[in-house]
Design an enzyme around this catalytic site. Structure first.
Site, short mmCIF file in Angstrom:
data_model
loop_
_atom_site.label_atom_id
_atom_site.label_comp_id
_atom_site.label_asym_id
_atom_site.label_seq_id
_atom_site.Cartn_x
_atom_site.Cartn_y
_atom_site.Cartn_z
N LYS A 73 0.83 -1.21 0.00
CA LYS A 73 0.00 0.00 0.00
C LYS A 73 0.87 1.27 0.00
O LYS A 73 0.62 2.23 -0.73
CB LYS A 73 -0.92 -0.02 1.22
CG LYS A 73 -1.57 1.30 1.57
CD LYS A 73 -2.56 1.75 0.49
CE LYS A 73 -2.77 3.23 0.56
NZ LYS A 73 -4.13 3.64 0.72
N CYS A 118 -3.04 11.16 1.91
CA CYS A 118 -2.50 9.83 1.56
C CYS A 118 -1.15 9.94 0.88
O CYS A 118 -0.13 9.58 1.44
CB CYS A 118 -3.49 9.12 0.65
SG CYS A 118 -5.15 9.11 1.34
N1 SAJ Z 1 -1.70 15.08 -8.58
C1 SAJ Z 1 -0.84 15.80 -9.43
N2 SAJ Z 1 -0.52 15.27 -10.65
C2 SAJ Z 1 -1.03 14.08 -11.08
C3 SAJ Z 1 -1.89 13.35 -10.23
C4 SAJ Z 1 -2.21 13.86 -8.98
O1 SAJ Z 1 -0.37 16.90 -9.08
O2 SAJ Z 1 -0.70 13.67 -12.20
C5 SAJ Z 1 -2.03 15.62 -7.26
C6 SAJ Z 1 -3.53 15.89 -7.06
O3 SAJ Z 1 -3.88 17.14 -7.55
C7 SAJ Z 1 -3.65 15.78 -5.55
C8 SAJ Z 1 -2.64 14.67 -5.19
O4 SAJ Z 1 -1.75 14.60 -6.29
O5 SAJ Z 1 -3.28 16.97 -4.91
C9 SAJ Z 1 -3.23 13.30 -4.92
O6 SAJ Z 1 -4.32 13.03 -5.78
P1 SAJ Z 1 -4.66 11.60 -6.42
O7 SAJ Z 1 -5.97 11.74 -7.11
O8 SAJ Z 1 -3.56 11.10 -7.26
O9 SAJ Z 1 -4.75 10.60 -5.18
P2 SAJ Z 1 -5.56 10.62 -3.76
O10 SAJ Z 1 -4.63 11.14 -2.70
O11 SAJ Z 1 -6.89 11.25 -3.86
O12 SAJ Z 1 -5.79 9.03 -3.53
C10 SAJ Z 1 -4.65 8.17 -3.47
C11 SAJ Z 1 -4.90 6.98 -4.43
N3 SAJ Z 1 -3.65 6.24 -4.62
C12 SAJ Z 1 -3.19 5.94 -5.87
O13 SAJ Z 1 -3.72 6.31 -6.89
C13 SAJ Z 1 -1.95 5.11 -5.92
C14 SAJ Z 1 -5.98 6.09 -3.87
O14 SAJ Z 1 -6.15 4.93 -4.68
C15 SAJ Z 1 -5.64 5.68 -2.43
O15 SAJ Z 1 -6.63 4.83 -1.86
C16 SAJ Z 1 -5.56 6.94 -1.60
O16 SAJ Z 1 -4.48 7.73 -2.13
C17 SAJ Z 1 -5.31 6.54 -0.16
O17 SAJ Z 1 -6.27 6.57 0.63
O18 SAJ Z 1 -4.19 6.13 0.17
#
Ligand code: SAJ
Length: 416
Positions: free
Chosen positions: A212, A266
């Site tokens: 994870k 996360c």
């Molecule tokens: N972000 C970027 N660039 C990207 C992708 C995301 O700047 O290309 C930023 C987003 O704007 C945001 C942050 O990253 O601020 C995180 O966003 P996210 O949508 O990638 O992820 P989370 O934090 O909402 O959810 C993550 C997920 N993990 C993965 O995709 C590996 C989710 O599946 C997990 O369950 C969750 O963390 C968790 O609870 O751990």
């Protein structure tokens, strides 16, 4: 098998959706939370958080009588712990909520129960839970020191759902189930198979914990790479989105999107658990965290250089990502805070269609107010796009004409 029901401890973004899904599959779910208001609203069939389809699922389960909430831990056949695992000073994991939940559920054990840790945790936490249980209940046998004949089973099943898609992903994602013994994992897998349509994959507890953390660290490192490219391209006067789009034409390249930083509870937290577990071997993971954490200051500086003394600046979006109302650990909030602090001469018009008031660090900040997108565009000279909400994506190019634009998400660039 679940005659005394499933007790879910921690009714937040993971515990409440999981409770609702289980309860809607006919399982008696006894939810537990230390917050009396949360307990009261759930028992009234209401949902204290915003997540698509969660309200209907909770209301349905409460009306059916399969979901109830309470403050104290009741007896049950299964205990699921879904409490926060933040970090404390020095980025060391703070397991105090897990410990508190574990010690309280220990009091109602009789033998024969299954205890599952859902919270994202450093490797070794599930075993530590078993040790805490044994400390509270020396009269019972636990798997860490009685692997052949434990009376209580202990497993880890990390949540992996994406905020904004939780109700869907809870059912469709594959699940990892790590047991302290193979029997612990097998019993836990039976529960997840009740509602999970993805694969339920059995492993040991520490591997599930680490997997994870690896998922979110993989994402963090790759976003850091994109953010570093954004800074490099800015210096070289290149359009980073054009460069990434071109590089991504290669069949084995898939660079993620740069932005104002990484938010939420996360991805910005979990990599530190790996760093804390093996600091001398996790230099890349640590550096990625530092690169992403430095982004809000970089964006604030860039805006500051782009505007005159006394300018009015519209900042579009405060949530930590698109189309959600969650402002927790949001890099966009940090950009506004840093900009306001560095440039008290500016008037900052913040726009966040998903909330009705500014979050705390901004509410008390002079020069910052929450306005509609129309007002912000009408009154400002500079527009800073911080979150790619659908509302901003739909803005007519004419409404942006004449503004200095700092688009941190590449939302308004013209595709070539
Ligand atoms: N972000 C970027 N660039 C990207 C992708 C995301 O700047 O290309 C930023 C987003 O704007 C945001 C942050 O990253 O601020 C995180 O966003 P996210 O949508 O990638 O992820 P989370 O934090 O909402 O959810 C993550 C997920 N993990 C993965 O995709 C590996 C989710 O599946 C997990 O369950 C969750 O963390 C968790 O609870 O751990």
């Amino acid at each position: 098998m679940f005659g005394r029901g499933v007790c879910v401890i921690g009714l937040g973004y993971i515990g409440l959706p999981t409770s609702a899904v289980l309860a809607n599959h006919g399982i008696v779910v006894k939810g537990v939370d230390i917050n009396e208001q949360t307990v009261a609203s759930i028992n009234a069939g209401e949902v204290p958080i915003v997540e698509p389809d969660l309200d209907a699922a909770v209301a349905g389960a409460v009306a059916r009588g399969t979901l109830t909430a309470q403050v104290g831990v009741p007896e049950a056949d299964v205990f699921m712990v879904a409490v926060p695992t933040p970090f404390r000073d020095g980025h060391q994991p703070d397991l105090s909520y897990v410990e508190q939940a574990t010690r309280s559920l220990a009091q109602v054990l009789r033998g024969g129960e299954l205890v599952i840790l859902e919270s994202t945790s450093p490797p070794g936490t599930t075993e530590q839970m078993s040790v805490w249980l044994a400390e509270e209940r020396p009269d019972l046998r636990f798997p860490h020191d009685h692997p052949d004949d434990p009376e209580v089973l202990v497993a880890h099943c990390p949540e992996r759902v994406l905020p904004g898609r939780i109700m869907l992903e809870l059912v469709t994602n594959d699940r990892l189930v790590g047991g302290l013994t193979p029997e612990c994992a097998r019993r836990a897998a039976e529960l997840y198979r009740v509602f999970c349509r993805g694969d339920v994959i059995i492993t040991d507890a520490a591997s599930a914990e680490m997997a994870k953390l690896v998922e979110n660290s993989f994402r963090d490192v790759n976003i850091a790479f994109a953010n570093e490219l954004a800074a490099v391209c800015e210096q070289l006067n290149l359009d980073v989105w054009e460069v990434i789009a071109l590089a991504n034409k290669h069949p084995r390249v898939n660079v993620l999107n740069p932005g104002p930083g990484v938010g939420g509870h996360c991805i910005a937290v979990d990599p530190w658990f790996i760093v804390a577990s093996a600091p001398e071997h996790s230099r890349l993971i640590r550096t990625a965290r530092e690169v992403n954490d430095a982004r809000p200051a970089h964006v604030a500086r860039r805006v500051s250089y782009s505007v005159e003394q006394g300018a009015v600046v519209a900042c579009l979006g405060l949530a930590f990502k698109a189309d959600i109302d969650d402002l927790r650990e949001s890099p966009s909030v940090e950009v506004v805070r840093l900009l306001g602090a560095a440039r008290p001469d500016l008037t900052i018009l913040a726009v966040e269609p998903h909330v009705e008031r500014l979050p705390e660090p901004l509410e008390s900040q002079a020069g910052v107010s929450l306005v509609s997108v129309e007002t912000a565009l009408d009154k400002s000279e500079c527009v800073v796009l911080l979150v790619d909400h659908a509302e901003f994506r739909a803005l007519a190019p004419s409404s942006l004409a004449g503004h200095v634009i700092v688009d941190t998400r590449g939302l308004w660039r013209q595709p070539t």
